[in-house]
Motif scaffolding. Structure first.
Motif, mmCIF file in Angstrom:
data_model
loop_
_atom_site.group_PDB
_atom_site.id
_atom_site.type_symbol
_atom_site.label_atom_id
_atom_site.label_comp_id
_atom_site.label_asym_id
_atom_site.label_seq_id
_atom_site.Cartn_x
_atom_site.Cartn_y
_atom_site.Cartn_z
ATOM 1 N N ALA A 79 0.716 -1.132 -0.027
ATOM 2 C CA ALA A 79 0.014 -0.080 -0.101
ATOM 3 C C ALA A 79 0.947 1.352 -0.051
ATOM 4 O O ALA A 79 0.693 2.333 -0.686
ATOM 5 N N GLN A 80 1.954 1.270 0.735
ATOM 6 C CA GLN A 80 2.964 2.443 0.761
ATOM 7 C C GLN A 80 3.435 2.676 -0.608
ATOM 8 O O GLN A 80 3.768 3.679 -1.069
ATOM 9 N N ALA A 118 -4.286 -3.581 -1.251
ATOM 10 C CA ALA A 118 -3.798 -2.095 -0.484
ATOM 11 C C ALA A 118 -4.816 -1.808 0.168
ATOM 12 O O ALA A 118 -4.745 -1.225 1.257
ATOM 13 N N LEU A 119 -6.179 -1.730 -0.311
ATOM 14 C CA LEU A 119 -7.442 -1.250 0.393
ATOM 15 C C LEU A 119 -7.593 -2.106 1.768
ATOM 16 O O LEU A 119 -8.016 -1.600 2.738
ATOM 17 N N ASP A 124 -7.878 4.498 3.614
ATOM 18 C CA ASP A 124 -7.848 5.744 3.240
ATOM 19 C C ASP A 124 -7.398 6.046 1.826
ATOM 20 O O ASP A 124 -6.942 7.086 1.400
ATOM 21 N N LEU A 125 -6.850 5.106 1.182
ATOM 22 C CA LEU A 125 -6.043 5.186 -0.024
ATOM 23 C C LEU A 125 -6.751 5.675 -1.047
ATOM 24 O O LEU A 125 -5.948 6.751 -1.771
ATOM 25 N N LEU A 126 -7.942 5.426 -1.325
ATOM 26 C CA LEU A 126 -8.804 6.027 -2.288
ATOM 27 C C LEU A 126 -8.890 7.675 -2.282
ATOM 28 O O LEU A 126 -9.052 8.449 -3.130
ATOM 29 N N GLU A 127 -9.148 8.060 -0.994
ATOM 30 C CA GLU A 127 -9.458 9.368 -0.442
ATOM 31 C C GLU A 127 -7.819 10.247 -0.803
ATOM 32 O O GLU A 127 -8.073 11.164 -1.230
#
Length: 174
Positions: A79-80, A118-119, A124-127
């Motif tokens: 995700a990072q 990742a989600l 909060d990745l999409l935001e």
């Protein structure tokens, strides 16, 4: 591999006449040059810039381990990596440097599972991506977008043909 997936989706959607690929486009600007993987041309002259990324290493590591702690660690690093790509795309400032580009850029992940994984650890990745004017597209979401663009181009063609017929009719009548 991401670029190959991208090209296959373009072909599947019937978008080849409306897209410019990496091998065809380089934008020169004061800070150097930009080479997006794809530029989607829209009716009306606007463009959507697409950049393909395949952050596989940590994702694959997460799927290959049986240790739950190691899996979570690898997913967080995955995700990072995506967050890093988002930040890097924002810093490229495609909207300012490529004529008629929308204010956002599409980050294409060629495997749905890359985003889902990742989600799982970064809700909060999409935001985060939206706040940085980077929209994440997976194969199905990109295909939906491309098919919508194809319909827009068809409507544009019909409208131009209708106008040409109307003008020709006026000349015949006069």
């Amino acid at each position: 591999w991401g670029e190959i997936q991208l090209k296959r989706l373009i072909e599947l959607a019937g978008m080849l006449p409306y897209c410019d690929f990496l091998e065809q486009y380089t934008a020169q600007h004061e800070g150097g040059r930009l080479r997006p993987d794809l530029i989607i041309r829209l009716p009306g002259g606007k463009n959507i810039v697409v950049d393909a990324k395949v952050p596989l290493h940590k994702y694959m590591e997460s799927t290959e381990t049986t240790d739950e702690k190691q899996r979570k660690k690898a997913l967080k690093e995955h995700a990072q990596h995506i967050r890093h790509h988002i930040k890097a795309l924002q810093q490229k400032e495609y909207a300012e440097k490529i004529d008629e580009s929308h204010e956002f850029v599409l980050l294409f992940l060629p495997v749905e599972a890359l985003l889902i994984a990742a989600l799982e650890v970064d809700v909060d990745l999409l935001e985060y991506s939206a706040a940085h004017n980077v929209l994440i597209a997976t194969p199905m979401t990109l295909l939906a977008l491309l098919r919508t663009v194809v319909v827009s181009w068809r409507h544009e063609t019909v409208q131009k043909n209708t106008q040409a017929i109307a003008m020709a009719s006026k000349k015949i009548i006069n």
